[in-house]
Motif scaffolding. Structure first.
Motif, short mmCIF file in Angstrom:
data_model
loop_
_atom_site.label_atom_id
_atom_site.label_comp_id
_atom_site.label_asym_id
_atom_site.label_seq_id
_atom_site.Cartn_x
_atom_site.Cartn_y
_atom_site.Cartn_z
N UNK A 200 121.77 -44.25 78.48
CA UNK A 200 121.67 -45.65 78.88
C UNK A 200 121.29 -46.49 77.65
N UNK A 201 122.24 -47.31 77.19
CA UNK A 201 122.01 -48.07 75.96
C UNK A 201 120.90 -49.09 76.12
N UNK B 218 126.30 -48.53 79.61
CA UNK B 218 125.60 -49.79 79.87
C UNK B 218 125.44 -50.59 78.58
N UNK B 219 126.44 -50.47 77.75
CA UNK B 219 126.43 -51.19 76.49
C UNK B 219 126.45 -52.69 76.78
N UNK C 113 122.87 -53.85 77.56
CA UNK C 113 122.12 -53.91 76.31
C UNK C 113 122.47 -55.18 75.54
N UNK C 114 123.79 -55.46 75.48
CA UNK C 114 124.25 -56.62 74.73
C UNK C 114 123.70 -57.90 75.36
N UNK C 115 123.74 -57.95 76.68
CA UNK C 115 123.24 -59.14 77.37
C UNK C 115 121.76 -59.36 77.07
N UNK D 84 130.53 -46.98 76.13
CA UNK D 84 131.32 -47.16 77.36
C UNK D 84 130.59 -48.10 78.32
N UNK D 85 131.34 -48.53 79.32
CA UNK D 85 130.76 -49.25 80.44
C UNK D 85 131.36 -48.62 81.68
N UNK D 86 130.65 -47.64 82.24
CA UNK D 86 131.22 -46.83 83.31
C UNK D 86 131.50 -47.66 84.55
N UNK D 87 130.68 -48.70 84.78
CA UNK D 87 130.87 -49.52 85.98
C UNK D 87 132.21 -50.24 85.96
N UNK D 88 132.62 -50.63 84.76
CA UNK D 88 133.90 -51.34 84.68
C UNK D 88 134.98 -50.48 84.04
#
Lengths: 705, 78
Positions: A96-97, A123-124, A127-129, A150-154
């Motif tokens: 989890x980033x 969850x990059x 993190x960015x947000x 990656x962003x597994x949710x999207x």
């Protein structure tokens, strides 16, 4: 031939591991067992290219490699034991980033096991947000393994991840931390004895050799000798190891990330929401409201599809009976097999609805808050905050409720919850209660407003809760804890649910139930059908012959005759014989052999009691007239020896209490067997609940009868 | 600045502290894993309405733990 690659997914809870698993495998998943243990093994299939296919194993989520619970020992064994059939060719660590420090601790432990590894930095976006910029190539260089954001949710970054695992992934180059220096000579000896692949694997084995599956007794003995010789203090060394790791992680984070503090906010949003959801008054009000909706869904929304399923199976049964020749096979098909299958399918709407809600509550992060609100109360009676939803669901049906105990991490808390959930007053008890309350409770008002019948029903629900808590309290003393358990857990930030995950969970749970519990339900249904349709010698044939004369006398046989025939056949069947045989045992409870028969047939499901009573008393018609017909008959029923009324108020109360506590539900037993992976717990449950029901009914009837 | 150490479970809602040491074998390992590191600052975010467990902020995330577990963490109150 396609090359098959074994990939294991591993990561902290809440790191988005399941999301990634779902993205990679979609519905190509199956749930099996790790050999010899009671832990689910989720695997999925991923076609990578024309030549390579991957089997992906979703390992149980864990915060570190140190095993404490059974599922963590599984993870431990899969990663350290080359003989384990699930030993992976490649590992994907989901990190989890937005929570990098703690996730890197686990990453660094895995890296030191020297298995080819790719880190999926999930969850990059979060993190960015939060204003956290991560230099991925720098991070990759420092860790010595490939890192893919990656962003597994999207489903972002998945192509890159797939590409990374297709190319040959090397074994991590260097040790992240040097554990050998903690005890060089001892480590060398343990490494030789255990044939461990890396220094860190040897260190882990030294710490946990007692419960490790991959060592034989001889190896364990030798390791013990080495450890005593060097006076190895496992806990102290592990503490030193973790501190060493963090000491190295801190500079890596400083080099590879930069934090824009003005944007750091998501925790604050979550804290603000928590101010309401964990509020002493509003928190509980919202909790009650949400749980009421869940209960309402499985109690009444599910009724629509359930009635449709019931009608469809009824229709099929009729059609088959009409069009197939009479005989054993037809009877087996229409009265044994078909109702058995119907009895499985009927649970699907409730299971899917409950798991829809459970995965929404888990996904959003609310479930851990329920735990937070309820833990104090529930831990007093040996359960956990997470037992609340299963117990509430149990008021609709124990079957989905027991499947819903999966989220309870602690083994003992979970077993107790499973054991007491069927004491909650479920919807299958309603027809029985309605019948009996109608028989014994006068239609009066109490204090001018409350209906006495309604009040009695409410009392039965309350009784279910009280008995569940009491039983849990007793089991808290009786059941021995298998593992050290800690409550400590993450309160994840609030997020919107991922609908695809919700959908996949719903389908997967329905599938697991149909496949695993279904077999047992079919088998018991057929046994019950055999008992009710066959009798010793040719006793049933004689009844057929007797009625043949009447039936052949002319067309238009009156319904009463048909019903009379069914009643006589049931009495002559094995079920009827058993009912009579157990009469001396149930007599002290105020029951006669007719109730005895109904107790046997209603083992299929409690509501069957009403149908059986209707058959015994030759009452036909729809459900409403059924109730009244049975009640009329029950009111006039007399004991042939004494001439007393059989259904005195004491008998009716005794019978109601019997149904309140007895384990009259094969589907629940089947699902407990499925969830605990052994017959031990369902059998204990059957014994204690039946025993409890017997004693309570006995006391009631003896005192008031 | 030589104030004595307090167990984390004795802090009130909203109070802050710096983690100084962990005092018990296996549980302190678990706490270390979860991020309770000497030098980190912790804040008591919320105490459950029934008095236990508590929710604390460590680093950048929220953890929930029972008071009994929190008392293994010795902090210097800020």
């Amino acid at each position: 031939m396609k090359k098959s690659l074994k990939i294991a997914l591993i990561g902290n809870p809440n790191s988005g591991k399941s999301s990634l698993f779902n993205v990679l495998t979609g519905l190509r998943q199956k749930v099996g067992n790790f050999a010899g243990v009671t832990v689910d093994k989720k695997t999925g299939y991923l076609p990578l290219s024309r030549d390579i296919a991957a089997e992906i194993i979703d390992l149980p989520g864990t915060y570190s490699l140190y095993p404490r619970r059974i599922d963590e020992y599984i993870t431990f064994d899969v990663l350290l034991n080359k003989e384990n059939p699930s030993y992976p060719d490649l590992l994907i660590i989901v990190a989890d980033a937005s929570n990098l420090k703690r996730n890197l601790l686990f990453c660094s432990q895995i890296i030191d096991l020297k298995i080819p590894t790719v880190v999926a930095l999930n969850m990059i976006d979060v993190a960015r947000k939060n204003g956290l910029a991560i230099d991925v190539s720098k991070l990759s260089q420092e860790l010595g393994v490939k890192v893919i954001p990656i962003n597994a949710r999207e489903a972002k970054g998945i192509t890159e991840l797939k590409r990374a695992i297709q190319t040959a992934v090397p074994v991590p180059r260097h040790d992240f931390v040097d554990v050998r220096s903690l005890a060089p000579e001892m480590m060398e000896r343990v490494k030789t004895i255990s044939e461990a692949k890396s220094d860190y694997a040897a260190f882990q084995i030294a710490c946990h050799y007692i419960n490790v599956y991959c060592l034989n007794p001889e190896q364990k003995k030798r390791i013990r000798e080495v450890l005593t010789q060097f006076q190895f203090a496992a806990a102290k060394s592990q503490g030193e190891e973790i501190v060493k790791r963090y000491e190295k992680i801190n500079p890596i984070l400083a080099a590879a990330t930069s934090q824009d503090t003005s944007k750091q906010q998501s925790i604050e949003t979550t804290s603000n929401i928590d101010r309401w959801l964990l509020h002493p008054i509003w928190g509980y009000a919202i909790f009650l409201l949400i749980f009421f909706i869940v209960f309402q869904a499985i109690f009444s929304w599910a009724e629509v599809p359930m009635n449709a399923i019931d009608a469809a199976f009824g229709w099929m049964q009729k059609q088959l009976q009409l069009h197939l020749p009479q005989g054993f096979i037809t009877s087996l098909l229409t009265e044994g097999l078909l109702p058995g299958i119907g009895g499985i399918v009927i649970f699907i709407p409730q299971i899917m609805l409950l798991f829809g809600f459970i995965s929404i509550l888990e996904d959003t992060g609310y479930m851990t808050r329920v735990s937070f609100l309820m833990d104090r109360l529930m831990s007093k009676v040996g359960m956990s905050g997470k037992s609340t939803l299963p117990l509430v669901s149990g008021m609709a049906c124990a079957v989905p409720a027991i499947m819903g105990t999966r989220g309870i991490e602690n083994w003992k808390d979970r077993i107790i919850t499973i054991m007491v959930t069927p004491l909650m007053s479920c919807s299958a008890r309603l027809p029985v209660y309605t019948l009996l309350i109608g028989l014994m409770v006068p239609d009066e008002k109490v204090f001018g407003i409350m209906n006495l019948k309604g009040l009695t029903m409410l009392g039965l629900y309350v009784l279910g809760w009280i008995m569940a808590f009491m039983a849990a309290l007793v089991m808290k003393w009786l059941i021995k804890a298998k593992e050290k358990s800690y409550y400590i857990m993450e309160l994840p930030i609030y997020r919107l649910p991922r609908w695809k995950n919700v959908g996949i969970t719903m389908i997967e749970k329905a599938k697991v139930f149909v496949v695993d519990a279904g077999k047992i339900i079919i088998a018991i249904s057929i046994v019950l059908w055999l008992l009710a349709s066959f009798g010793p010698a040719n006793s049933l044939k004689q009844i057929d012959e007797k009625y043949l004369k009447i039936e052949s006398a002319g067309p238009g046989i009156p319904d009463e005759v048909k019903l009379q025939k069914q009643s006589e056949k049931l009495e002559a069947s094995y079920a009827g014989r058993i009912g009579k045989f157990i009469e001396p045992v149930i007599r002290p409870l105020g029951f006669d052999w007719k109730i005895g028969i109904a107790l046997i047939t209603s083992f299929a499901a409690r509501e069957v009691f009403v149908g059986t009573m209707a058959t015994i008393y030759s009452v036909g018609g729809d459900q409403k007239s059924n109730f009244e017909g049975i009640r009329e008959r029950m009111k006039t029923e007399q004991n042939p020896d004494t001439g007393e009324r059989i259904y005195s108020t004491a008998t009716a109360v005794s019978l109601m209490l019997f149904f309140a506590f007895a384990m009259q539900c094969m589907s629940t037993l089947a699902v407990v067997r499925r969830e605990t992976k052994s017959w031990k717990w369902p059998l204990i449950q059957l014994a204690y609940m039946t025993g409890l029901a017997y004693l309570v009914s006995l006391a009631t009837f003896q005192l008031f009868g | 600045m030589n104030r004595s150490l307090l167990p984390l479970g004795e802090l009130k809602e909203g109070e802050k502290g710096i983690i100084r040491r962990l005092s018990q074998g296996d549980l302190s390992l678990k706490l270390l894993e979860m991020g309770f590191l000497p030098g980190e600052s912790v804040t008591i975010e919320k105490i459950a309405p029934l008095g236990d467990p508590i929710s604390v902020k460590v680093g950048s995330y929220l953890l929930s733990l029972r008071k009994e577990e929190a008392n293994v963490v010795m902090v210097q109150q800020q």
